[in-house]
Design a protein around this motif. Structure first.
Motif, PDB file in Angstrom:
ATOM      1  N   LEU A 395       0.983  -1.105  -0.007  1.00 44.22           N
ATOM      2  CA  LEU A 395      -0.041  -0.038  -0.210  1.00 44.22           C
ATOM      3  C   LEU A 395       0.812   1.317  -0.040  1.00 44.22           C
ATOM      4  O   LEU A 395       0.503   2.234  -0.752  1.00 44.22           O
ATOM      5  N   VAL A 396       1.792   1.295   0.776  1.00 42.65           N
ATOM      6  CA  VAL A 396       2.827   2.325   0.700  1.00 42.65           C
ATOM      7  C   VAL A 396       3.554   2.572  -0.537  1.00 42.65           C
ATOM      8  O   VAL A 396       3.875   3.788  -0.940  1.00 42.65           O
ATOM      9  N   PHE A 398       2.398   1.921  -3.359  1.00 47.63           N
ATOM     10  CA  PHE A 398       1.298   2.279  -4.331  1.00 47.63           C
ATOM     11  C   PHE A 398       1.214   3.716  -3.864  1.00 47.63           C
ATOM     12  O   PHE A 398       1.351   4.899  -4.810  1.00 47.63           O
ATOM     13  N   ALA A 399       1.241   4.308  -2.674  1.00 52.90           N
ATOM     14  CA  ALA A 399       1.219   5.590  -2.323  1.00 52.90           C
ATOM     15  C   ALA A 399       2.279   6.545  -2.777  1.00 52.90           C
ATOM     16  O   ALA A 399       2.131   7.488  -3.393  1.00 52.90           O
ATOM     17  N   CYS A 400       3.566   5.975  -2.545  1.00 53.93           N
ATOM     18  CA  CYS A 400       4.799   6.552  -3.181  1.00 53.93           C
ATOM     19  C   CYS A 400       4.425   6.639  -4.844  1.00 53.93           C
ATOM     20  O   CYS A 400       5.107   7.747  -5.332  1.00 53.93           O
ATOM     21  N   ALA A 402       2.141   6.884  -6.610  1.00 49.12           N
ATOM     22  CA  ALA A 402       1.261   8.267  -7.076  1.00 49.12           C
ATOM     23  C   ALA A 402       1.863   9.496  -6.849  1.00 49.12           C
ATOM     24  O   ALA A 402       1.819  10.479  -7.375  1.00 49.12           O
ATOM     25  N   THR A 403       2.813   9.640  -5.552  1.00 48.79           N
ATOM     26  CA  THR A 403       3.281  10.854  -4.944  1.00 48.79           C
ATOM     27  C   THR A 403       4.277  11.206  -6.035  1.00 48.79           C
ATOM     28  O   THR A 403       4.496  12.407  -6.529  1.00 48.79           O
ATOM     29  N   ALA A 406       3.013  12.716  -9.145  1.00 46.80           N
ATOM     30  CA  ALA A 406       2.094  13.907  -9.099  1.00 46.80           C
ATOM     31  C   ALA A 406       3.516  15.082  -9.389  1.00 46.80           C
ATOM     32  O   ALA A 406       3.390  15.985  -9.966  1.00 46.80           O
ATOM     33  N   CYS A 409       5.284  15.001 -12.612  1.00 49.41           N
ATOM     34  CA  CYS A 409       4.027  15.839 -13.675  1.00 49.41           C
ATOM     35  C   CYS A 409       4.353  17.288 -13.608  1.00 49.41           C
ATOM     36  O   CYS A 409       4.299  17.964 -14.282  1.00 49.41           O
ATOM     37  N   LEU A 410       4.428  17.845 -12.274  1.00 47.46           N
ATOM     38  CA  LEU A 410       4.598  19.137 -12.138  1.00 47.46           C
ATOM     39  C   LEU A 410       5.811  19.840 -12.429  1.00 47.46           C
ATOM     40  O   LEU A 410       5.882  20.705 -13.308  1.00 47.46           O
ATOM     41  N   LEU A 472      14.624   6.328  -3.051  1.00 48.18           N
ATOM     42  CA  LEU A 472      14.328   7.406  -2.081  1.00 48.18           C
ATOM     43  C   LEU A 472      15.002   7.374  -0.805  1.00 48.18           C
ATOM     44  O   LEU A 472      15.480   8.231  -0.057  1.00 48.18           O
TER      45      LEU A 472
ATOM     46  N   ILE B 363       4.962   6.816   4.793  1.00 46.68           N
ATOM     47  CA  ILE B 363       5.958   6.480   3.685  1.00 46.68           C
ATOM     48  C   ILE B 363       7.249   6.850   4.201  1.00 46.68           C
ATOM     49  O   ILE B 363       8.057   5.879   4.054  1.00 46.68           O
ATOM     50  N   LEU B 395      -4.350   4.098   3.708  1.00 46.32           N
ATOM     51  CA  LEU B 395      -3.748   3.619   2.657  1.00 46.32           C
ATOM     52  C   LEU B 395      -4.823   3.044   1.738  1.00 46.32           C
ATOM     53  O   LEU B 395      -4.791   2.897   0.321  1.00 46.32           O
ATOM     54  N   PHE B 398      -6.985   5.206  -0.045  1.00 46.40           N
ATOM     55  CA  PHE B 398      -6.151   5.936  -1.146  1.00 46.40           C
ATOM     56  C   PHE B 398      -6.176   4.881  -2.567  1.00 46.40           C
ATOM     57  O   PHE B 398      -6.538   5.397  -3.592  1.00 46.40           O
TER      58      PHE B 398
END
Lengths: 483, 483
Positions: A395-396, A398-400, A402-403, A406, A409-410, A472, B363, B395, B398
């Motif tokens: 899950l983490v 997955f969250a990483c 997405a972060t 983002a 992309c910026l 990371l 994270i 999570l 998300f």
């Protein structure tokens, strides 16, 4: 942090890398091209690597050293690996070379080249060979050859193996990696032979096989595999693309006659299901919207659709049709396939099918827990219970993912290209696919991006290829603090 | 499943809803418009609701009943709430009405209307009033007025309150909701008064205040708040937009003189930080790319930028400038703000700042654990340790969010609009924002989507508004199975 050990291991791996440069060097020699770019690079690597490789160190080795070694070897491979391209004079800047080779080593296959066919054969071979080297993780290759890495290997494997759950076939890590490496070589040779028999020139067969088995996708043709317009080539490459996106341990299980454990694999069955459903949906979508391609009949449409689906789902990125021109539903479905990626334990990129399986199963468990608070459901994969820390890590992860998407992309959006170009370029980079949509579509390239974007996308490829955490961890202050 | 109890509670809430229809009815009467659409609707609701509300049932009530009640009340509110629009004859189809009112109740503010100003005032008031009713959760409103809901209230609150961690000010749930409700009314009245004093017509002030405090964003002008071109209105609305996106419990803490706990809130500080950084970055981006807006000077640019940032970050969706025409960096940054959303415990949508805080902290904990396997770090929010099940739920939330995004994108892509339109329409729906980019930009609308897309997007709004789980639980077979 045991700096001496890290530097020594980095130095030894770089020496191995300089040996790898002999293959493109001899290719250039064979075709009568200049070998200077390779000679210069080898010289520079030797000057840096020899002093490092003789450093003395104690053998104190923990998880964080493992992550730092893996991350820094990959970064250095990209930095040094781009030198032959730079010395060849065919690229506009060092950043372009860095992007191209990072895209290679990470098996992404994204290119800044507008005319690939204009490049010398030695350079093109190095480009594909670098992705082949990256494919199985340069370190696993190193491990197979450096038996005294022995005990430390486990920590390095943990940092590099692609997938959420580790498989070991045999107790010794170095034997495991030798088996993996043999499967990798056998698949590559098999594809070269098959393509040669089917009539593809030997050089083309070798380069494309390098780019297939690692799910890289670098072609030596401007219009990728579509340039040959051959159903036979398409079929052979399709087969090897799918084989490369499947957990390599299954081949070991097949050889040792454990067919049942392969057939009962949740991940394999889901992956095949995803491929089948995607091909069906896209074919229907193309017919319903009467796309040009459908005028060639169902058989040809299926051939094009399945090649694109195999190539994208495996994160290879070869193309025989311009899916950028397909209807929106097909484009977005392909984008979702990019994000999912192939099976764990293969050379494919993306988030991996098994992570999605764990994700969907833990979602369903949590929903059941909410409506039946006293239920005690567990999450299983292949019939085995998956413990909570593993699920949390997925899950983490997955969250990483997405972060990082983002944030990148910026950065890339500063170039002010279309929303589609910006977003899909980042998707295609972090998932190690190569082509995205619009400007970076299968017939496009990454040439027009700024240096900042190229560096950001290269970093994104590395983060994606090393499954996020090692890169990371390299940037976390706590890694460098002595505890 | 205790069907009788569910039906009875649904019936009683519907009765309350029919009473709410009296406000637009009297408005229509006041402006000499037809009141038939409201009369018909009230009649239909009474016919359905009265028999339900007198049903006898035992008081057996578990978590799953709570979720089913919340989900079905929201669905029925949308189905019945769209009737006045349908009977008014100003809409093309019932699906259009359903989309518009779902967008209202869920405080999304997305519209299918191409000429809003052509609608009668009674209907426009109902449209904004519906979003105001949705704002605090129709059930919290119900709870405040139905004291005998008592014990069961906790399960319903759990299904509805927006945010990962529950706050209760006072031991009794019904008292808590009365306090929340009072804050809500006070803020609304304060904005109405402020706008009236500043010179906005009374009707406009009321309708826009309804749409502000719920962070809905329905305007009665085709060009939203930009139509007034007034710095004073912009400022007043900006203030109330930000106030509505902040955890309402802070107001209770301020009144009871616990200023320090408000100031030390991680979420509040992060939210304000996000707003500040976003305004700065977008202003710089507009100046660097010499966008038209910057020719009006720094002050005016800041006014427009901050209004758009406040409106989007709070998931309101009002606009005073067409950010769809801004450079790509600003567009993507606004899209990221949409995804993040406001603070938990407010009327704002999106994933919520506190979830992102927990996400980023878990994270960083996991990265530390990987490089230092023996570290025992915990995740904290406002100095308090957050337990692992809560983190896992964040999570999973998300992951659910991303999965629903992907599926809805696929459905909406069947309309074959641009990638940007498709993706941002879904982002704007699930986050309850309203405007996205391209066709659904702040000056666009959702009129051209097919019925299938409108229904999918409506469902997406409901899923987003109810924080995903209740609607998903409604669709799980295990919810309906007797255990």
């Amino acid at each position: 942090m045991n700096y001496q050990l890290i530097l020594r291991m980095v130095g030894r791996t770089l020496l191995l890398k300089s040996a790898c440069l002999l293959l493109p060097l001899f290719t250039a020699l064979y075709y009568g091209e200049t070998i200077l770019p390779f000679l210069y690079t080898i010289a520079i690597i030797l000057v840096v690597a020899i002093p490092l490789s003789v450093l003395k160190s104690n053998s104190q080795f923990f998880a964080k050293e493992g992550f730092v070694i893996v991350a820094s070897i990959w970064v250095l491979f990209c930095l040094f690996g781009s030198l032959p391209l730079y010395f060849s004079g065919h690229f506009n800047s060092y950043v372009d070379c860095l992007f191209e080779i990072t895209s290679g080593f990470t098996t992404t296959g994204a290119s800044i080249l507008t005319d690939i066919e204009a490049l010398p054969r030695g350079i093109l071979l190095w480009r594909s060979f670098s992705s082949w080297l990256g494919g199985m993780g340069v370190l696993i290759l190193t491990l197979a050859f450096l038996p005294n890495a022995g005990k430390r290997a486990h920590n390095i494997m943990q940092a590099e193996s692609p997938g959420p759950v580790k498989n070991k076939f045999v107790p010794k890590t170095s034997s495991s990696s030798k088996i993996l490496y043999s499967i990798y070589v056998i698949l590559t040779v098999a594809e070269i032979v098959a393509l040669c028999i089917a009539g593809m020139p030997a050089y083309d067969s070798i380069v494309h096989s390098f780019a297939t088995i690692c799910t890289g996708g670098f072609s030596i043709k401007n219009t990728s595999i579509g340039a040959y317009n051959s159903a036979t080539f398409d079929t052979i490459i399709s087969i090897f693309i799918v084989l490369s996106a499947i957990n390599f341990s299954y081949y070991f299980l097949l050889v040792t006659k454990r067919v049942r454990s392969v057939l009962s694999s949740d991940e394999l069955r889901t992956f095949i299901g995803i491929l089948f459903v995607s091909i069906t949906l896209i074919t229907i979508n193309l017919f319903v919207s009467s796309h040009d391609i459908t005028q060639q009949g169902l058989g040809t449409t299926l051939r094009y659709v399945s090649f694109q689906v195999f190539s994208i789902a495996s994160t290879t990125g070869f193309s025989t049709a311009d899916f950028n021109l397909w209807p929106q539903f097909s484009r977005i479905l392909l984008l979702i396939l990019m994000v999912i990626g192939g099976c764990a334990g293969s050379t494919a990129g993306g988030i991996k099918v098994s992570r999605f399986l764990l994700l969907s199963r833990s979602i369903s468990r949590d929903l059941k827990k909410l409506s039946h608070p006293r239920s005690l459901k567990v999450v299983k994969l292949d019939g085995k219970v998956v413990d909570d820390p593993t699920i949390e890590r997925v899950l983490v992860f997955f969250a990483c993912h997405a972060t990082i998407l983002a944030i990148t992309c910026l950065i890339v959006s500063l170039d002010n290209f279309s929303f589609t170009t910006t977003v899909t370029a980042v998707f295609a980079s972090i998932g190690n696919i190569g082509p995205g949509l619009d400007l970076v579509g299968p017939m496009g390239n990454y040439a027009t991006f700024s240096d900042l974007s190229k560096i950001a996308l290269s970093l994104c490829m590395l983060i994606g290829r090393l499954e996020i955490f090692p890169i990371l961890i390299l940037f976390m202050p706590s890694t460098w603090r002595n505890s």
